[in-house]
Design a protein around this motif. Structure first.
Motif, PDB file in Angstrom:
ATOM      1  N   ASP A   3      28.683  68.472  33.049  1.00  0.00           N
ATOM      2  CA  ASP A   3      29.771  67.905  33.845  1.00  0.00           C
ATOM      3  C   ASP A   3      30.585  69.016  34.494  1.00  0.00           C
ATOM      4  OD1 ASP A   3      28.943  65.463  33.026  1.00  0.00           O
ATOM      5  OD2 ASP A   3      30.527  65.175  31.533  1.00  0.00           O
ATOM      6  N   LEU A   4      31.170  68.686  35.643  1.00  0.00           N
ATOM      7  CA  LEU A   4      32.013  69.631  36.372  1.00  0.00           C
ATOM      8  C   LEU A   4      33.411  69.032  36.505  1.00  0.00           C
ATOM      9  CD1 LEU A   4      32.175  72.250  38.175  1.00  0.00           C
ATOM     10  CD2 LEU A   4      31.715  70.735  40.111  1.00  0.00           C
ATOM     11  N   ILE A   5      34.432  69.822  36.207  1.00  0.00           N
ATOM     12  CA  ILE A   5      35.815  69.360  36.352  1.00  0.00           C
ATOM     13  C   ILE A   5      36.328  69.784  37.724  1.00  0.00           C
ATOM     14  CG2 ILE A   5      38.151  69.435  35.430  1.00  0.00           C
ATOM     15  CD1 ILE A   5      36.089  68.040  33.655  1.00  0.00           C
ATOM     16  N   VAL A   6      36.781  68.814  38.493  1.00  0.00           N
ATOM     17  CA  VAL A   6      37.324  69.061  39.835  1.00  0.00           C
ATOM     18  C   VAL A   6      38.827  68.797  39.804  1.00  0.00           C
ATOM     19  CG1 VAL A   6      37.255  68.409  42.264  1.00  0.00           C
ATOM     20  CG2 VAL A   6      35.151  68.382  40.908  1.00  0.00           C
ATOM     21  N   THR A   7      39.607  69.781  40.203  1.00  0.00           N
ATOM     22  CA  THR A   7      41.064  69.630  40.261  1.00  0.00           C
ATOM     23  C   THR A   7      41.518  69.777  41.706  1.00  0.00           C
ATOM     24  OG1 THR A   7      41.274  70.582  38.050  1.00  0.00           O
ATOM     25  CG2 THR A   7      43.270  70.473  39.388  1.00  0.00           C
ATOM     26  N   VAL A   8      42.272  68.813  42.185  1.00  0.00           N
ATOM     27  CA  VAL A   8      42.677  68.811  43.596  1.00  0.00           C
ATOM     28  C   VAL A   8      44.153  68.446  43.708  1.00  0.00           C
ATOM     29  CG1 VAL A   8      40.386  68.214  44.482  1.00  0.00           C
ATOM     30  CG2 VAL A   8      41.991  66.394  43.865  1.00  0.00           C
ATOM     31  N   ARG A   9      44.681  68.702  44.882  1.00  0.00           N
ATOM     32  CA  ARG A   9      46.039  68.262  45.220  1.00  0.00           C
ATOM     33  C   ARG A   9      45.957  67.314  46.405  1.00  0.00           C
ATOM     34  NH1 ARG A   9      50.817  72.347  44.932  1.00  0.00           N
ATOM     35  NH2 ARG A   9      50.406  71.734  42.773  1.00  0.00           N
ATOM     36  N   GLY A  10      46.546  66.147  46.252  1.00  0.00           N
ATOM     37  CA  GLY A  10      46.606  65.182  47.343  1.00  0.00           C
ATOM     38  C   GLY A  10      48.004  65.131  47.924  1.00  0.00           C
ATOM     39  N   THR A  11      48.093  65.003  49.236  1.00  0.00           N
ATOM     40  CA  THR A  11      49.400  64.972  49.896  1.00  0.00           C
ATOM     41  C   THR A  11      49.459  63.815  50.892  1.00  0.00           C
ATOM     42  OG1 THR A  11      48.666  66.478  51.648  1.00  0.00           O
ATOM     43  CG2 THR A  11      49.690  67.472  49.699  1.00  0.00           C
ATOM     44  N   SER A  12      50.673  63.429  51.220  1.00  0.00           N
ATOM     45  CA  SER A  12      50.876  62.384  52.214  1.00  0.00           C
ATOM     46  C   SER A  12      52.270  62.532  52.803  1.00  0.00           C
ATOM     47  CB  SER A  12      50.716  60.994  51.590  1.00  0.00           C
ATOM     48  OG  SER A  12      50.887  59.980  52.562  1.00  0.00           O
ATOM     49  N   GLU A  13      52.418  62.096  54.036  1.00  0.00           N
ATOM     50  CA  GLU A  13      53.717  62.142  54.705  1.00  0.00           C
ATOM     51  C   GLU A  13      53.901  60.876  55.522  1.00  0.00           C
ATOM     52  OE1 GLU A  13      55.283  65.799  56.724  1.00  0.00           O
ATOM     53  OE2 GLU A  13      55.131  64.535  58.513  1.00  0.00           O
ATOM     54  N   SER A  14      55.093  60.295  55.438  1.00  0.00           N
ATOM     55  CA  SER A  14      55.432  59.105  56.217  1.00  0.00           C
ATOM     56  C   SER A  14      56.702  59.380  57.012  1.00  0.00           C
ATOM     57  CB  SER A  14      55.652  57.895  55.303  1.00  0.00           C
ATOM     58  OG  SER A  14      54.514  57.627  54.519  1.00  0.00           O
ATOM     59  N   ARG A  15      56.765  58.814  58.204  1.00  0.00           N
ATOM     60  CA  ARG A  15      57.958  58.933  59.041  1.00  0.00           C
ATOM     61  C   ARG A  15      58.412  57.538  59.442  1.00  0.00           C
ATOM     62  NH1 ARG A  15      59.048  63.969  61.338  1.00  0.00           N
ATOM     63  NH2 ARG A  15      57.560  65.578  60.705  1.00  0.00           N
ATOM     64  N   ILE A  16      59.717  57.351  59.417  1.00  0.00           N
ATOM     65  CA  ILE A  16      60.259  56.036  59.746  1.00  0.00           C
ATOM     66  C   ILE A  16      61.642  56.214  60.367  1.00  0.00           C
ATOM     67  CG2 ILE A  16      61.293  55.748  57.454  1.00  0.00           C
ATOM     68  CD1 ILE A  16      60.630  52.763  57.640  1.00  0.00           C
ATOM     69  N   ALA A  17      61.972  55.330  61.280  1.00  0.00           N
ATOM     70  CA  ALA A  17      63.296  55.387  61.911  1.00  0.00           C
ATOM     71  C   ALA A  17      64.371  55.081  60.874  1.00  0.00           C
ATOM     72  CB  ALA A  17      63.371  54.386  63.056  1.00  0.00           C
ATOM     73  N   PRO A  18      65.491  55.786  60.916  1.00  0.00           N
ATOM     74  CA  PRO A  18      66.551  55.545  59.927  1.00  0.00           C
ATOM     75  C   PRO A  18      67.187  54.175  60.107  1.00  0.00           C
ATOM     76  CG  PRO A  18      67.331  57.016  61.639  1.00  0.00           C
ATOM     77  CD  PRO A  18      65.863  56.826  61.881  1.00  0.00           C
ATOM     78  N   GLU A  19      67.763  53.691  59.029  1.00  0.00           N
ATOM     79  CA  GLU A  19      68.452  52.403  59.050  1.00  0.00           C
ATOM     80  C   GLU A  19      69.963  52.552  58.909  1.00  0.00           C
ATOM     81  OE1 GLU A  19      65.326  49.480  56.858  1.00  0.00           O
ATOM     82  OE2 GLU A  19      66.163  51.101  55.630  1.00  0.00           O
ATOM     83  N   ARG A  20      70.401  53.708  58.445  1.00  0.00           N
ATOM     84  CA  ARG A  20      71.821  53.954  58.235  1.00  0.00           C
ATOM     85  C   ARG A  20      72.177  55.362  58.701  1.00  0.00           C
ATOM     86  NH1 ARG A  20      71.221  49.370  57.589  1.00  0.00           N
ATOM     87  NH2 ARG A  20      71.979  47.984  55.925  1.00  0.00           N
ATOM     88  N   ALA A  21      73.451  55.569  59.020  1.00  0.00           N
ATOM     89  CA  ALA A  21      73.960  56.894  59.369  1.00  0.00           C
ATOM     90  C   ALA A  21      75.255  57.119  58.601  1.00  0.00           C
ATOM     91  CB  ALA A  21      74.211  57.014  60.866  1.00  0.00           C
ATOM     92  N   THR A  22      75.291  58.170  57.804  1.00  0.00           N
ATOM     93  CA  THR A  22      76.522  58.542  57.111  1.00  0.00           C
ATOM     94  C   THR A  22      77.217  59.618  57.933  1.00  0.00           C
ATOM     95  OG1 THR A  22      75.631  58.004  54.930  1.00  0.00           O
ATOM     96  CG2 THR A  22      77.508  59.512  55.008  1.00  0.00           C
ATOM     97  N   VAL A  23      78.407  59.300  58.412  1.00  0.00           N
ATOM     98  CA  VAL A  23      79.156  60.187  59.300  1.00  0.00           C
ATOM     99  C   VAL A  23      80.342  60.757  58.532  1.00  0.00           C
ATOM    100  CG1 VAL A  23      80.413  60.355  61.479  1.00  0.00           C
ATOM    101  CG2 VAL A  23      78.474  58.780  61.273  1.00  0.00           C
TER     102      VAL A  23
END
Length: 219
Positions: A3-23
């Motif tokens: 058997d072979l052990i495989v170690t990986v890193r998974g990544t993800s990014e999401s972008r979304i329009a804001p719903e609130r603004a703190t001024v």
């Protein structure tokens, strides 16, 4: 074949329009008379309070807060090395959470025209419900990315079956970290509008990132 052990890193990014603004805005005054300085800062902030109360009544502002006034004094020195009479300072900060993002620019234009008012910045963000949902979705996508990476590695060396062994936030498994790797996080985009000529502000997308480490047995 072992058997072979495989170690990986998974990544993800999401972008979304804001719903609130703190001024964040503040009124600041200074002068030689402590009582007059305090009175001036309260006069300067009163139109801000009134406008925020009106915006909240109309639903444009979700919440706003008005902490106590901060007061301090200093004794400056002149060019001849003599210490002068005390100069008193007063500052009063307000924070407002806008639900109507289109109302932000107009409000900042109005309040910044008043004396002694400073705009400290804007924080674009999501509602807690949306933030939690997007964090879960982005984390799940990072796990899927890890599976795809591990599958590609295993296939490249002739292994066709993968058995998951471990999955964790990035950095919690004994792997070599990537310089830019991040654990699951919600990033709010900050904007300092204090130096802008006018306030035609444009909401910046909120970025949600996730990174996971995963270990598989490849057969």
């Amino acid at each position: 074949m072992s058997d072979l052990i495989v170690t990986v890193r998974g990544t993800s990014e999401s972008r979304i329009a804001p719903e609130r603004a703190t001024v964040r805005v503040a009124a600041e005054t200074d002068g030689g008379d402590r009582a007059a300085v305090i009175a001036d800062v309260h006069r300067a902030v009163e139109p801000l309070r009134a406008s925020l109360a009106d915006l909240r009544a109309r639903g444009a502002v979700e919440t706003w807060s008005n902490p106590r006034v901060s007061i301090w004094a200093e004794r400056p020195w002149n060019d001849a090395g003599a210490q002068l009479e005390p100069v008193h300072h007063a500052s009063l900060a307000l924070t407002a959470v806008f639900a109507d993002l289109e109302a932000v620019s107009g409000w900042l234009d109005d309040v910044s025209a008043g004396p002694h008012v400073r705009v400290d910045g804007i924080d674009w963000h999501l509602t807690p419900t949306t933030a939690r949902r997007l964090e879960r979705e982005t984390a799940a996508a990072a796990v899927s990315d890890a599976v795809e990476r591990a599958t590609a590695y295993a296939s490249a060396i002739g292994r066709t079956k993968l058995e998951p062994l471990d999955v964790a936030d990035a950095g919690l498994l004994p792997v070599t970290p990537e310089p830019a790797a991040e654990r699951a996080a919600l990033k709010s985009v900050m904007m300092d509008a204090a130096g802008s000529p006018g306030f035609a502000v444009t909401p910046a997308d909120v970025v949600v990132t996730a990174a996971v480490d995963a270990r598989f047995r490849a057969r």
